[in-house]
Design an enzyme around this catalytic site. Structure first.
Site, PDB file in Angstrom:
ATOM      1  N   HIS A  35       2.803  -2.179  -0.224  1.00 54.48           N
ATOM      2  CA  HIS A  35       1.437  -1.769  -0.515  1.00 54.48           C
ATOM      3  C   HIS A  35       0.458  -2.312   0.525  1.00 54.48           C
ATOM      4  O   HIS A  35      -0.459  -1.630   0.941  1.00 54.48           O
ATOM      5  CB  HIS A  35       1.068  -2.287  -1.903  1.00 54.48           C
ATOM      6  N   SER A  82      -4.359   5.436  -4.261  1.00 56.33           N
ATOM      7  CA  SER A  82      -3.578   5.655  -5.480  1.00 56.33           C
ATOM      8  C   SER A  82      -3.694   4.465  -6.418  1.00 56.33           C
ATOM      9  O   SER A  82      -3.941   3.339  -5.979  1.00 56.33           O
ATOM     10  CB  SER A  82      -2.102   5.828  -5.101  1.00 56.33           C
ATOM     11  N   HIS A  83      -3.551   4.722  -7.699  1.00 54.69           N
ATOM     12  CA  HIS A  83      -3.358   3.645  -8.677  1.00 54.69           C
ATOM     13  C   HIS A  83      -2.320   4.126  -9.686  1.00 54.69           C
ATOM     14  O   HIS A  83      -2.561   4.149 -10.891  1.00 54.69           O
ATOM     15  CB  HIS A  83      -4.679   3.255  -9.343  1.00 54.69           C
TER      16      HIS A  83
END
Lengths: 231, 735
Positions: free
Chosen positions: B47, B93-94
């Site tokens: 990430h 994004s989540h």
């Protein structure tokens, strides 16, 4: 007019109200909630938003802000006071207007174009407008379901204090025209001396060239006319 | 300082491979401490490090005429729009947080992207949400969707930014691993552009915003693994958002940036204090020393490890010259927010973490950050087995429908095509009074205050196309988003992307990723829309496999005069309906093939980039000459769905009578999803002018019918339905 718009922490329609009044040529002041000077206004706006995050209850905490004491005094002197959306919730929480605003019966936030019908021309805000006219004024709230007890409602009706009701494009009240379950289709009311208006719809979102409805301009114009003829 | 002896299990639990651990030993020349292991773990997670994607990402076009801050330079890309103004925009994004805790996962997704924007000194003026779920009739999916929509609504509405657009798709492949991508755009003056590189040895490090708690610890690592049955237990890795605090932080941050008292600023998002401090030091080629005991804490007894790894929301890190601290603090005091000195800028290039004066971590900042010495990998590629199979699909074997009216009705009721109004009306899309085109049309258009200009915004990606042919699917995602922008009257100028994929260690998944990058790159170069930033989300898998490759494109368009604003809605009865583009001859990957024939196969629609770029020229020339009443692109569901949607004006339903020659199979022409097609309506008296413009570009077109004020939708001898009936089917499916 001299217009003061109060900014509470969490207000988010304060800039919109300032922009509309400023482009209409009024002298505007942005007032921080910790201030104690209202800048001698003719009209005070309690704008929409989520004052104090709407934690506890919508509008419940804003009434303890230092400036609110001055706002109440202004209204008691007969100054114009207009609460829109969260501002209406603050007015009911402070007791300046009766009743309360419950969660929408859909249990959801609703943002949409909404027709409202002018129910009385006997306020500074609807002065000279034709009763029964339907205006497209956007709504954007989760707690806009107006409620008041039976005697309170009768008083509002008898004293001609219901200023706007939800309706359809032709001004008819029919199944489906009430977006949030508000009692008696109430979208806005005034106080007994008629200088304080509280309403859920946002006229400032229908009063500039960028946006798709311009019906809100009728309300601003009515208020300006009233102010000019009175002065 | 001496390291802790760490067992292989502990190292593996931190997601660090044995090669990576050897690299750590080489960097430190000793064993890492517990805190250091945690720091490496989050900074080298997929990430934060982009370790498996950065090589390919660097092949995307990143430069263009309008760029002020390029991809990777800052928290978000910044694009010049003239008049001394710029737009900062980004999508992120989540996905994993939303899968286990939909409300807070989605809410903090919006919060995170907003912070990326206002950290740049920009005032957020628009949000879009690109969402993907499994079958909407599955109760678990409904639960997820309601939570996600509630979370987005509560956060964005309270914050006071209009949510003006986005998209929602439903495909089985997203079941259990929904995609929640949030995009934000902000407006700033050039002189207010804030930097994130720490500079000036002796300057102080100031922590502002919310206190630090134990929420979100290892959120970045959590985002870098596959979801499993046990993921529910990772809920503490999900952060909790407070939009009211974020609103205060916005006002205070912009005020402090405008005051000129900030040397550098970065928000604390993924990997929290660790990421912001090491990135600020790494970019500025300086060191940063902080003492965790000076960090305002929400809970007692937090360890240095927890404080460094917490992903508590609504926090920022500032670099300030010491003599300006009082002025900075006064601004945060006004907004009732904390501002605490927690450290200083040092000359040694080290990220040094103290715990009440005792050193507990000391790592060269450059070894932690992207572009520095963080690991970078090239992964193996394999063409997946299914590709050959789907490409061999023979569309001629599909039966032609017996009843075209019923077919169209079924398509209009497909959740992917049906009206999304029940969702977007829960988002405040009008606050700030700049919204010119509200949700529901091709692109959202937002006025730029104080000018005659407007920006247009759109997000797009058809995951099914990318599954069938990732290269063409990615080209198609760029093309469709640009086409949407053009239909609104704006010129596409820049892209942000959110690349959602499965596990990159699976060679088949990585092949789809590399193909997507190749396609996206070609399309972005052709359309002169550089990629200004975005995010990569790998490991989107659930127990039944990877999601469709889903490279969501967020496109920014610029309109120099708001009078060119155009919507998809027919406005005049009698207007002629014209199809710009060719007849569609294929149905591969279409909604028609999936919904009516229950087949997900064939090749994705092929994008002819030259034709597509020419279509933009033609359409914009027509719009800017004032010749067009409406413009709507053909995409999901094909030509007839596009014409029907144009009939569904927000205030007025119009009818349409189509009468035109079809040379191939009617169902392919009417329901196929070929690119490079836009349906326009024009007044009959300007037809010759319109034809002249189109002919000058030698662009294919066909007059296909007329707008009516009757309650009917008629297509040759194939279809006759009341438009009110179609509208009802379309508007009530997702109610």
């Amino acid at each position: 007019m001299r217009v003061s718009v109060i900014t509470f922490p969490g207000s988010n329609c304060d800039q919109d109200a300032l922009e509309v009044f400023e482009t209409r040529g009024h002298t505007v002041h942005s007032i921080w909630h910790k201030d104690t000077d209202l800048q001698n206004p003719d009209l005070v706006i309690l704008p929409g938003g989520f004052s104090y995050g709407d934690y506890l209850r919508c509008g419940a905490l804003a009434r303890f802000s230092p400036i609110v004491k001055e706002v109440v005094a202004h209204a008691q002197r007969g100054g114009y006071l207009w609460g829109i959306c969260n501002g209406f919730q603050i007015l009911t929480e402070t007791g300046l207007l009766p009743g309360t605003l419950l969660m929408n019966n859909t249990l959801q936030f609703i943002c949409q174009h909404q027709y409202i019908r002018i129910e009385t021309a006997n306020t500074p805000y609807t002065h000279g407008l034709r009763v029964g006219t339907a205006l497209d004024i956007p709504i954007a709230h989760k707690e806009g379901n107006y409620f008041i007890d039976e005697p309170g409602l009768r008083e509002l009706q008898d004293q001609d204090r219901i200023v706007f009701r939800y309706c359809d494009a032709d001004g008819n009240i029919a199944p489906g025209t009430n977006p949030n379950g508000a009692l008696d289709d109430i979208a806005g009311i005034c106080n007994t001396t008629r200088n304080i208006l509280g309403m859920m719809p946002h006229p400032e979102r229908a009063a500039t060239d960028s946006v798709s409805s311009n019906d809100g301009k009728q309300i601003f114009r009515a208020l300006e006319d009233y102010f000019t003829t009175r002065a | 300082m001496t390291g802790t002896h760490l067992t292989a299990e502990v190292i593996a639990e931190h997601g660090i491979s044995s090669e990576e651990y050897t690299l750590i030993l080489n960097i430190l020349k000793r064993e890492p401490t517990w805190v250091e292991l945690g720091i490496f773990s989050v900074m080298w997670s997929e990430h934060a490090s982009y370790k498996n994607s950065i090589k390919l990402l660097k092949t995307l076009p990143r430069d263009g005429d309008y760029m002020l801050a390029k991809a990777g330079d800052e928290n978000a890309g910044v694009v010049d729009i003239g008049d001394g103004l710029a737009i900062s925009f980004k999508i992120e994004s989540h996905n994993h947080p939303s899968a286990v805790e939909p409300y807070h996962g989605a809410a903090t997704g919006v919060g995170g992207i907003l912070r990326d924007i206002f950290t740049m000194g920009a005032k957020p003026i628009a949000v879009l949400d690109s969402l993907r779920f499994g079958n909407p009739d599955n109760p678990m999916v409904k639960h997820l969707m309601n939570g996600v929509v509630d979370g987005i609504a509560d956060y964005g509405n309270c914050f006071g930014v209009p949510t003006v657009g986005g998209e929602i798709y439903f495909e089985d492949s997203y079941e259990g691993n929904p995609l929640i991508n949030a995009m934000a755009a902000g407006l700033l003056k050039h002189e207010h552009l804030a930097k994130s590189a720490a500079t000036g040895v002796g300057n102080i490090v100031v922590y502002v915003g919310a206190k630090t708690g134990r929420d979100g610890i290892h959120g970045a690592t959590f985002a870098s693994i596959e979801l499993t049955e046990e993921s529910e237990e990772k809920r503490t890795a999900v952060q909790v958002g407070d939009p009211f605090l974020e609103k205060l932080l916005l006002e205070a941050t912009l005020e402090v940036i405008h005051s000129g008292n900030v040397v550098a600023i970065q928000d604390m998002g993924a990997a929290g204090l660790t990421c912001s401090s090491s990135e600020m030091a790494g970019k500025g080629e300086v060191g940063i020393e902080i003492d965790v005991r000076l960090v305002p804490q929400r809970e007692i007894g937090m360890s240095a490890y927890e404080i460094m790894l917490s992903e508590s929301q609504e926090r920022m890190l500032l670099i300030v010259e010491p003599h300006n601290f009082d002025a900075v603090k006064a601004i945060f005091d006004k907004w009732d927010l904390e501002a605490s000195i927690i450290g200083k800028v040092t000359p040694d290039g080290l990220l040094r973490v103290l715990d009440a004066g005792t050193v507990c971590a000391e790592i060269p900042a450059v070894s932690l950050v992207l572009g520095g010495e963080a690991p970078v990998y090239t992964r193996e590629l394999t063409v997946p087995e299914y590709i050959k199979e789907v490409q061999a699909f023979d569309q001629k074997t599909v039966n032609e429908p017996k009843n075209y009216s019923e077919t169209l009705k079924t398509l209009m009721a497909s959740p992917n095509i049906a009206s999304k109004r029940s969702i977007y009306r829960q988002y405040d899309h009008m606050v700030q009074i700049n919204t010119i085109i509200e949700p529901g049309s091709d692109a959202a258009v937002v006025a730029v205050k104080g000018t005659n200009k407007a920006i247009a915004l759109s997000t797009d990606c058809n995951g099914r196309y990318c599954y069938l042919n990732p290269y063409e699917g990615a080209k198609g995602a760029v093309a469709e988003s640009a086409r949407n922008i053009v239909c609104s009257g704006a010129k596409p100028i820049a892209v942000t992307n959110c690349l959602n994929f499965g596990n990159p260690y699976k060679p088949e998944v990585y092949w789809t990723f590399s193909e997507v990058i190749r396609g996206m790159s070609e399309a972005c170069i052709k359309f002169a829309t550089p990629v200004t930033g975005g995010n990569v989300s790998f490991y989107n898998e659930n127990p039944s496999g990877a999601i469709y490759p889903t490279p969501v494109i967020g496109m920014l368009g610029l309109m120099n005069n708001v009078k060119h604003t155009t919507t998809q809605y027919f406005i005049n009865a009698g207007d002629l309906i014209i199809l710009l583009g060719k007849e569609c001859l294929d149905i591969g990957g279409s909604e028609y093939l999936k919904t009516i024939h229950n087949i997900i196969s064939g090749n994705a629609p092929i994008v002819d980039l030259d034709l597509e770029a020419e279509l933009y020229q033609v359409t914009l020339e027509l719009i800017e000459s004032g010749l067009v009443s409406s413009a709507h692109d053909c995409s999901d569901g094909g030509l007839l769905v596009s014409v029907a949607e144009s009939c569904f004006g927000p205030k007025l339903l119009m009818g349409a009578k189509l009468n035109f020659t079809i040379s191939g199979r009617p169902d392919f022409a009417l329901f196929g999803e070929a690119h490079s097609r836009i349906v326009i309506s024009v007044k009959p008296d300007v037809l010759s002018e319109v034809e002249q413009v189109v002919l000058n570009h030698k662009f294919p077109y066909q007059i296909i019918g007329q707008v009516t004020d009757e309650d009917s939708f008629v297509v040759n001898d194939h279809i006759a339905i009341p438009i009110s009936e179609l509208h009802k089917i379309w508007s009530e499916r997702l109610k």
